[in-house]
Design a protein around this motif. Structure first.
Motif, short mmCIF file in Angstrom:
data_model
loop_
_atom_site.label_atom_id
_atom_site.label_comp_id
_atom_site.label_asym_id
_atom_site.label_seq_id
_atom_site.Cartn_x
_atom_site.Cartn_y
_atom_site.Cartn_z
N GLU A 133 0.81 -1.22 0.00
CA GLU A 133 0.00 0.00 0.00
C GLU A 133 0.84 1.27 0.00
OE1 GLU A 133 0.46 -1.28 4.30
OE2 GLU A 133 -0.08 -2.30 2.46
N LEU A 134 2.15 1.15 0.20
CA LEU A 134 3.03 2.31 0.20
C LEU A 134 3.82 2.46 -1.10
CD1 LEU A 134 4.36 2.18 3.87
CD2 LEU A 134 2.55 3.61 2.93
N LEU A 135 3.37 1.75 -2.15
CA LEU A 135 4.02 1.83 -3.45
C LEU A 135 3.14 2.60 -4.43
CD1 LEU A 135 5.25 -1.85 -3.79
CD2 LEU A 135 6.63 0.16 -3.26
N SER A 136 3.79 3.30 -5.35
CA SER A 136 3.06 3.93 -6.44
C SER A 136 3.83 3.65 -7.73
CB SER A 136 2.91 5.44 -6.21
OG SER A 136 4.16 6.06 -6.21
N PRO A 137 3.15 3.63 -8.86
CA PRO A 137 3.85 3.36 -10.13
C PRO A 137 4.91 4.44 -10.40
CG PRO A 137 1.47 3.29 -10.42
CD PRO A 137 1.72 3.83 -9.05
N ALA A 138 6.04 4.01 -10.94
CA ALA A 138 7.11 4.95 -11.30
C ALA A 138 6.85 5.48 -12.70
CB ALA A 138 8.46 4.26 -11.23
N LEU A 139 7.04 6.77 -12.87
CA LEU A 139 6.92 7.38 -14.19
C LEU A 139 8.14 7.00 -15.03
CD1 LEU A 139 5.73 10.93 -13.10
CD2 LEU A 139 4.34 9.07 -14.01
N PRO A 140 8.01 6.93 -16.36
CA PRO A 140 9.14 6.54 -17.20
C PRO A 140 10.39 7.41 -16.98
CG PRO A 140 7.13 6.52 -18.48
CD PRO A 140 6.79 7.10 -17.13
N GLY A 141 10.19 8.71 -16.78
CA GLY A 141 11.33 9.60 -16.55
C GLY A 141 12.05 9.29 -15.25
N GLU A 142 11.31 8.91 -14.23
CA GLU A 142 11.92 8.54 -12.94
C GLU A 142 12.77 7.28 -13.09
OE1 GLU A 142 8.74 9.97 -9.60
OE2 GLU A 142 8.16 8.25 -10.85
N VAL A 143 12.24 6.32 -13.83
CA VAL A 143 12.99 5.07 -14.06
C VAL A 143 14.26 5.36 -14.85
CG1 VAL A 143 12.92 2.80 -15.13
CG2 VAL A 143 10.89 3.67 -13.95
N LEU A 144 14.15 6.17 -15.88
CA LEU A 144 15.31 6.52 -16.70
C LEU A 144 16.39 7.19 -15.86
CD1 LEU A 144 16.68 6.66 -19.45
CD2 LEU A 144 15.46 8.80 -19.85
N ARG A 145 16.01 8.16 -15.03
CA ARG A 145 16.99 8.84 -14.17
C ARG A 145 17.67 7.85 -13.23
NH1 ARG A 145 13.22 12.84 -14.59
NH2 ARG A 145 12.10 12.22 -12.71
N ALA A 146 16.90 6.94 -12.64
CA ALA A 146 17.47 5.96 -11.73
C ALA A 146 18.44 5.03 -12.46
CB ALA A 146 16.37 5.15 -11.06
N ARG A 147 18.11 4.63 -13.67
CA ARG A 147 18.99 3.75 -14.44
C ARG A 147 20.27 4.47 -14.84
NH1 ARG A 147 15.33 0.40 -18.58
NH2 ARG A 147 16.84 -1.25 -18.23
N VAL A 148 20.17 5.73 -15.22
CA VAL A 148 21.36 6.51 -15.59
C VAL A 148 22.27 6.68 -14.37
CG1 VAL A 148 22.16 8.80 -16.28
CG2 VAL A 148 20.33 7.68 -17.56
N ARG A 149 21.68 6.97 -13.21
CA ARG A 149 22.50 7.07 -11.98
C ARG A 149 23.24 5.77 -11.71
NH1 ARG A 149 18.09 10.00 -9.82
NH2 ARG A 149 17.28 8.11 -8.87
N ALA A 150 22.57 4.64 -11.89
CA ALA A 150 23.21 3.33 -11.66
C ALA A 150 24.36 3.11 -12.65
CB ALA A 150 22.18 2.22 -11.78
N LEU A 151 24.14 3.46 -13.92
CA LEU A 151 25.21 3.30 -14.91
C LEU A 151 26.38 4.22 -14.62
CD1 LEU A 151 23.10 3.04 -18.18
CD2 LEU A 151 24.48 1.24 -17.13
N ASN A 152 26.12 5.44 -14.20
CA ASN A 152 27.20 6.36 -13.84
C ASN A 152 27.99 5.84 -12.65
OD1 ASN A 152 26.67 8.16 -15.88
ND2 ASN A 152 25.35 9.45 -14.63
N ARG A 153 27.29 5.27 -11.68
CA ARG A 153 27.95 4.72 -10.51
C ARG A 153 28.87 3.56 -10.91
NH1 ARG A 153 23.54 4.87 -7.62
NH2 ARG A 153 22.87 2.79 -8.23
N GLU A 154 28.40 2.70 -11.82
CA GLU A 154 29.22 1.59 -12.29
C GLU A 154 30.46 2.08 -13.03
OE1 GLU A 154 27.04 -1.12 -14.73
OE2 GLU A 154 25.48 -1.39 -13.20
N GLY A 155 30.34 3.17 -13.79
CA GLY A 155 31.45 3.70 -14.55
C GLY A 155 32.57 4.25 -13.67
N ARG A 156 32.25 4.58 -12.43
CA ARG A 156 33.25 5.14 -11.53
C ARG A 156 33.97 4.08 -10.71
NH1 ARG A 156 29.72 9.59 -8.76
NH2 ARG A 156 28.15 8.99 -10.23
N LEU A 157 33.51 2.85 -10.79
CA LEU A 157 34.14 1.79 -10.00
C LEU A 157 35.48 1.42 -10.63
CD1 LEU A 157 31.07 -0.49 -9.26
CD2 LEU A 157 32.15 1.15 -7.73
N PRO A 158 36.48 1.10 -9.81
CA PRO A 158 37.81 0.72 -10.37
C PRO A 158 37.77 -0.62 -11.07
CG PRO A 158 37.85 0.68 -7.95
CD PRO A 158 36.49 1.12 -8.39
#
Length: 67
Positions: free
Chosen positions: A42-67
């Motif tokens: 009951e504490l979940l709401s659907p994610a908008l496509p833009g929110e998902v895209l931003r979250a995925r880009v953040r994850a990819l950027n984080r991976e790119g900084r790993l040694p």
């Protein structure tokens, strides 16, 4: 909630992909992978496509900084 859908945990604004359900809780995983967490359905709401895209880009950027 459908498995594979992206949702927002309204408690803290995190976006997660639905991995499954156990009792009243839904198991979520961040878009780029990582540790799952549980959230009451009951504490979940659907994610908008833009929110998902931003979250995925953040994850990819984080991976790119790993040694």
């Amino acid at each position: 909630m459908n498995i594979g859908a992206y949702v927002v945990d309204t408690r803290d604004g995190r976006i997660g992909r639905v991995m499954g359900c156990v009792g009243p809780c839904v198991q979520l995983r961040p878009p780029g992978g990582g540790r799952e967490w549980d959230c009451p359905a009951e504490l979940l709401s659907p994610a908008l496509p833009g929110e998902v895209l931003r979250a995925r880009v953040r994850a990819l950027n984080r991976e790119g900084r790993l040694p």
